[in-house]
Design a protein around this motif. Structure first.
Motif, short mmCIF file in Angstrom:
data_model
loop_
_atom_site.label_atom_id
_atom_site.label_comp_id
_atom_site.label_asym_id
_atom_site.label_seq_id
_atom_site.Cartn_x
_atom_site.Cartn_y
_atom_site.Cartn_z
N GLU A 5 54.48 32.31 26.01
CA GLU A 5 53.56 31.28 26.46
C GLU A 5 53.11 31.62 27.88
N VAL A 6 51.81 31.69 28.07
CA VAL A 6 51.22 31.92 29.40
C VAL A 6 50.46 30.65 29.76
N ARG A 7 50.81 30.06 30.91
CA ARG A 7 50.23 28.78 31.29
C ARG A 7 49.59 28.84 32.67
N ASP A 8 48.25 28.69 32.68
CA ASP A 8 47.49 28.56 33.92
C ASP A 8 47.82 29.67 34.92
N LEU A 9 47.90 30.89 34.43
CA LEU A 9 48.31 32.02 35.27
C LEU A 9 47.15 32.49 36.14
N SER A 10 47.43 32.67 37.42
CA SER A 10 46.43 33.15 38.37
C SER A 10 47.06 34.21 39.27
N LYS A 11 46.21 35.16 39.68
CA LYS A 11 46.64 36.18 40.64
C LYS A 11 45.48 36.47 41.59
N GLN A 12 45.77 36.30 42.88
CA GLN A 12 44.78 36.57 43.91
C GLN A 12 45.24 37.76 44.77
N PHE A 13 44.27 38.56 45.15
CA PHE A 13 44.48 39.63 46.13
C PHE A 13 43.56 39.32 47.30
N GLY A 14 44.12 38.66 48.33
CA GLY A 14 43.27 38.18 49.41
C GLY A 14 42.31 37.13 48.86
N GLY A 15 41.02 37.37 49.03
CA GLY A 15 40.03 36.42 48.52
C GLY A 15 39.55 36.72 47.12
N ILE A 16 40.11 37.75 46.51
CA ILE A 16 39.68 38.14 45.16
C ILE A 16 40.56 37.46 44.11
#
Length: 246
Positions: A5-16
Motif C-alpha cells: 500500500e502506497v499512501r500519499d507519497l511525495s518526494k521533493q528535491f529542493g523546490g522540485i
C-alpha cells in the motif's frame, strides 16, 4: 488483499516535486505496471518504496506493516526483491552460482554460511528456477558469457529465486531483442500464473506492459494521471497526450 500500500507519497528535491501525492495498492497475485514519460517520477517512486530514498511525506505499508524509509536490506528480509535498470548479475560466476547467491540473504544466515553446506541447501531451488526460466543449456556458463537477453532472464530469475512476497522489476525489457523479449514476458506471466508471484513492473516498452500487466498506473510530472486495465489506459486522452504521443 493488498501486499503493498502506497499512501500519499511525495518526494521533493529542493523546490522540485519529483513525486507528489501518489497512492496505489498492489494486490496479492497481481502484476501491476507503472508507466510514464522520462522525468515522470517512476524511478524516484520506486526508490522511495524500496528505501533507497526517504520520502518527504506519505506512507508505504507491506502486508499492513508500515515500512516507510526502511533500509533495502531490511525490506529484503521481509520478502521484497527487485531488479535494477543496470544488470546486477555477477559475470565471473555461473548462472547456477548467481541464483544461489541471490537467495542466500533470504534463506541463509551467518552461521549457515560459516558452518553449513556451501550452497546453504539452495542447489535444488536453483535447479528449479533454471528450468523454469529455460536457462538449463547455460546453467554452468559464466553469466558474463551470456547474451544480454539471457542475462536479463537470469536477472529476473534471481529476483524470484527465494520466493519473495513482492518483486519490483525496473525496466526488464530494456535492450532485449524481440525473440528474447517474448520469452521473458512468457516466463514472467507463467511465474505469476503458476506460483502466484506478485510484482510491479516499471517499463518504457508499452507493448510489453500492455501484454503482461493486469492493471496499469500512469505517472506524469510526479502525479498519477490514470490507472486501470490496459485497454482503458491505452484509450485515455491524458495518457495519449502525456506518454503515447511522445
Amino acid at each position: 488483499m493488498a501486499v503493498l500500500e502506497v499512501r500519499d507519497l511525495s518526494k521533493q528535491f529542493g523546490g522540485i516535486h519529483a513525486v507528489e501525492g501518489v497512492s496505489f495498492d498492489v494486490n496479492e497475485g497481481e502484476i501491476l505496471g507503472i508507466i510514464g514519460p522520462n522525468g515522470s517520477g517512476k524511478s524516484t517512486l520506486f526508490n522511495c518504496i524500496l528505501g533507497q530514498l526517504h520520502p518527504t511525506s506519505g506512507e508505504v505499508r507491506l502486508d499492513g506493516r508500515a515500512v516507510t524509509g526502511m533500509r533495502p536490506c531490511d525490506l529484503n528480509r521481509l520478502g521484497v526483491s527487485r531488479t535494477f535498470q543496470l544488470l546486477q548479475v555477477f559475470p565471473e560466476l555461473t548462472v547456477r552460482e548467481n541464483l544461489i547467491l541471490a537467495a542466500q540473504e533470504h534463506k541463509g544466515s551467518m552461521l549457515t554460511r560459516l558452518f553449513g553446506a556451501r550452497d546453504v541447501g539452495l542447489t535444488g531451488d536453483a535447479g528449479r528456477m533454471i528450468e523454469f526460466f529455460r536457462l538449463a543449456h547455460v546453467a554452468e556458463a559464466k553469466a558474463g558469457a551470456l547474451s544480454y537477453g539471457q542475462q536479463k532472464l537470469l536477472d529476473a530469475a534471481m529476483a524470484f529465486m527465494a520466493g519473495p512476497r513482492l518483486v519490483l522489476l525496473d525496466e526488464p525489457a530494456g535492450g532485449v531483442n524481440l525473440t528474447m523479449l517474448a520469452n521473458l514476458r512468457d516466463r514472467l506471466a507463467a511465474i505469476n500464473r503458476e506460483e502466484g508471484a506478485t510484482f510491479v513492473v516499471i517499463e518504457h516498452n508499452m507493448e510489453f506492459v500492455m501484454a503482461l500487466c493486469s492493471r496499469i498506473v500512469v505517472l506524469a510530472e510526479g502525479r498519477i494521471i490514470a490507472q486501470g486495465d490496459p485497454a482503458d489506459v491505452r484509450r485515455d486522452p491524458k495518457v495519449i497526450e502525456a506518454y503515447l504521443g511522445h
